[in-house]
Design an enzyme around this catalytic site. Structure first.
Site, PDB file in Angstrom:
ATOM      1  CG  HIS A   1      12.840  10.123   9.694  1.00  0.00           C
ATOM      2  ND1 HIS A   1      12.385   9.402   8.602  1.00  0.00           N
ATOM      3  CD2 HIS A   1      13.360  11.268   9.185  1.00  0.00           C
ATOM      4  CE1 HIS A   1      12.603  10.092   7.497  1.00  0.00           C
ATOM      5  NE2 HIS A   1      13.194  11.225   7.819  1.00  0.00           N
TER       6      HIS A   1
ATOM      7  CD  GLU B   1       9.865   5.463  11.228  1.00  0.00           C
ATOM      8  OE1 GLU B   1       9.977   5.779  10.022  1.00  0.00           O
ATOM      9  OE2 GLU B   1       8.845   5.691  11.883  1.00  0.00           O
TER      10      GLU B   1
ATOM     11  CG  HIS C   1      -0.452   4.481   4.429  1.00  0.00           C
ATOM     12  ND1 HIS C   1       0.104   4.498   3.173  1.00  0.00           N
ATOM     13  CD2 HIS C   1       0.520   4.061   5.270  1.00  0.00           C
ATOM     14  CE1 HIS C   1       1.364   4.114   3.245  1.00  0.00           C
ATOM     15  NE2 HIS C   1       1.634   3.848   4.507  1.00  0.00           N
TER      16      HIS C   1
ATOM     17  CG  HIS D   1       9.356  10.745   9.657  1.00  0.00           C
ATOM     18  ND1 HIS D   1       9.392  10.544  11.023  1.00  0.00           N
ATOM     19  CD2 HIS D   1       9.014   9.556   9.126  1.00  0.00           C
ATOM     20  CE1 HIS D   1       9.081   9.283  11.290  1.00  0.00           C
ATOM     21  NE2 HIS D   1       8.832   8.666  10.154  1.00  0.00           N
TER      22      HIS D   1
ATOM     23  CG  HIS E   1       4.593   8.586  11.468  1.00  0.00           C
ATOM     24  ND1 HIS E   1       4.810   7.391  12.103  1.00  0.00           N
ATOM     25  CD2 HIS E   1       5.536   8.662  10.506  1.00  0.00           C
ATOM     26  CE1 HIS E   1       5.843   6.773  11.545  1.00  0.00           C
ATOM     27  NE2 HIS E   1       6.291   7.511  10.585  1.00  0.00           N
TER      28      HIS E   1
HETATM   29 FE   LIG Z   1       8.123   6.696   9.714  1.00  0.00          FE
END
Ligand SMILES: [Fe+2]
Length: 447
Positions: A377, A353, A304, A383, A347
């Site tokens: 976050h 964010e 990803h 998260h 992560h």
């Molecule tokens: Fe994130």
């Protein structure tokens, strides 16, 4: 309003009211030249002794005069009256619109919110603004703020400019007709509009009500990200950014000019529409972009990728590659990675964010994150996919899959977001947000 103005009010015409057939000119950051009346633009110079049609010449500067050429932003506006024609400003109160710094303590807690309801009482775009979070400082022109809007009436008899930051507007419900000094922009859900610092606007709601998000960028103006190894094409392509053509109002009346200045709203009387620019040229203007035109780049082998590949616009900080704020989207796309856990990885991020959702659902959350809602976050707050998503993705058949019903976005900043009182106590907070991860079991099959 003067008595003369009152007499003229009904007799004046408004080109804006007569036709909303909106046309645009294209190209991110281009130097445009546009006129609503033939030959209204001066030829060969910016400030002739007499401007065509006896208009006033006025420069709107979006960068310091001495900024490097590639950073220099300014437009010349040729208008019926200069902008200085208005009464004195007086500070007014807005219950929920704030500028940084706030009073609260920034929190490491993961936060998620339900959508802001459409107001029960009449509220226009300005009335319906609510500040959720912010960072940096309006006075030092660094950082950004996250606002929501929910409105059910047009801005009637008032005009607005924001001296604190440019506004990236992300409609989630209801199209907006944004009349500006440079002309008209219409933005519907799935599109964005960016209003430069200082640009005067009026916003009407095409569907009678509207809701969405705003990133108010106090810092360097948004620009397209560098593409690096992606090459010369891809992500948001410059020609897809649309700018208004000149269009003006010639209208007298008892109007208000509202300014957002250092976090507060100020109101002045004005006896005419300030959207009276008959012609303009330059590279400092509002623009719109259809997010469906974003060319998505992603893994076609395994793993990803980091979400930086989804960056539409970036406001840089002094440290290269570290944004004051980035605007990234997660649009419909194919998911084809092999032997890969396909949702976003777990992560912790030195960047902070804020996420919102425009359409459908988001791949990392089975429920709870809904269109019009949001999540935050902050710096180093952990998260990732919720328990249900993890279970599903860890065992899913990895055939190519079209992710169709989705359009999420992120305002990602190198500065820590501080939330407002409304964000914490306004009734929208999902107090059980952490529960979405509590079903994750310890996993270690010892050899
Ligand atoms: Fe994130």
């Amino acid at each position: 309003m003067t008595s003369k103005a009152a007499q003229q009010k009904d007799a004046t015409s408004s080109k804006l009211d007569k036709s909303l057939q909106v046309s645009y000119q294209s190209g991110f950051g281009n130097h445009f030249a546009t006129e609503a009346e033939k030959d209204a633009l001066p030829k060969g110079q910016n400030s002739p002794q007499r401007v065509p049609y006896d208009l006033y010449a006025e420069q709107l500067s979006g960068s310091s005069f001495f900024a490097a050429r590639h950073e220099n932003l300014r437009s010349w506006l040729y208008r019926i009256r200069p902008s200085v024609l208005h009464g004195p400003f007086q500070k007014i109160c807005h219950p929920y619109l704030l500028g940084r710094p706030f009073q609260n303590v920034a929190s490491p807690n993961q936060l998620r919110w339900n959508p802001l309801p459409i107001p029960e009482k009449p509220a226009d775009f300005l009335d319906g603004l609510v500040t959720i979070a912010g960072n940096g400082d309006v006075s030092s022109v660094r950082g950004c703020a996250v606002h929501l809007y929910a409105a059910n009436k047009n801005m009637e008899g008032r005009y607005f400019y924001n001296a604190d930051g440019e506004m990236l507007i992300v409609p989630e419900q209801g199209a907006l007709t944004i009349s500006t000094e440079c002309g008209i922009i219409q933005a519907k859900p799935g599109e964005i509009a960016v209003i430069p610092v200082g640009m005067k606007i009026n916003i009407a709601l095409d569907a009678g009500q509207a809701r969405g998000y705003i990133c108010e960028n106090y810092g360097p103006h948004f620009r397209l990200p560098n593409l690096g190894p992606i090459g010369a094409n891809g992500l948001a392509n410059p020609r897809d950014f649309l700018y208004p053509v000149a269009s003006y109002e010639e209208k007298l009346g008892d109007f208000e000019l509202i300014s957002k200045f250092q976090g507060n709203l100020w109101k002045a009387t004005i006896d005419h529409s300030p959207l009276d620019v008959v012609a303009w040229h330059g590279n400092y203007a509002p623009y719109k972009y259809d997010l469906a035109l974003f060319q998505v780049v992603n893994s076609v082998s395994f793993d990803h990728n980091d979400p930086s590949i989804f960056t539409v616009l970036t406001s840089p900080s002094e440290l290269a590659g570290t944004a004051n704020v980035d605007f990234a989207i997660f649009p419909p796309r194919w998911n084809v990675a092999e032997h890969t856990f396909r949702p976003p990885y777990y992560h912790r991020n030195v960047m902070s964010e804020y996420m919102g959702l425009i359409v459908g659902s988001y791949e990392a959350k089975q429920e709870g994150f809904v269109p019009g809602g949001g999540s935050l976050h902050n710096r180093m707050s952990a998260h990732g996919p919720d328990s249900a998503t993890f279970e599903k993705a860890a065992t899913a058949a990895l055939s190519p899959k079209k992710m169709a019903d989705t359009l999420a976005f992120m305002f990602e900043s190198s500065l820590v977001f501080q939330t407002t009182e409304f964000a914490l106590c306004g009734g929208l907070t999902q107090s059980d947000y952490l529960d979405c991860w509590q079903g994750l079991k310890g996993q270690f099959k010892k050899p």
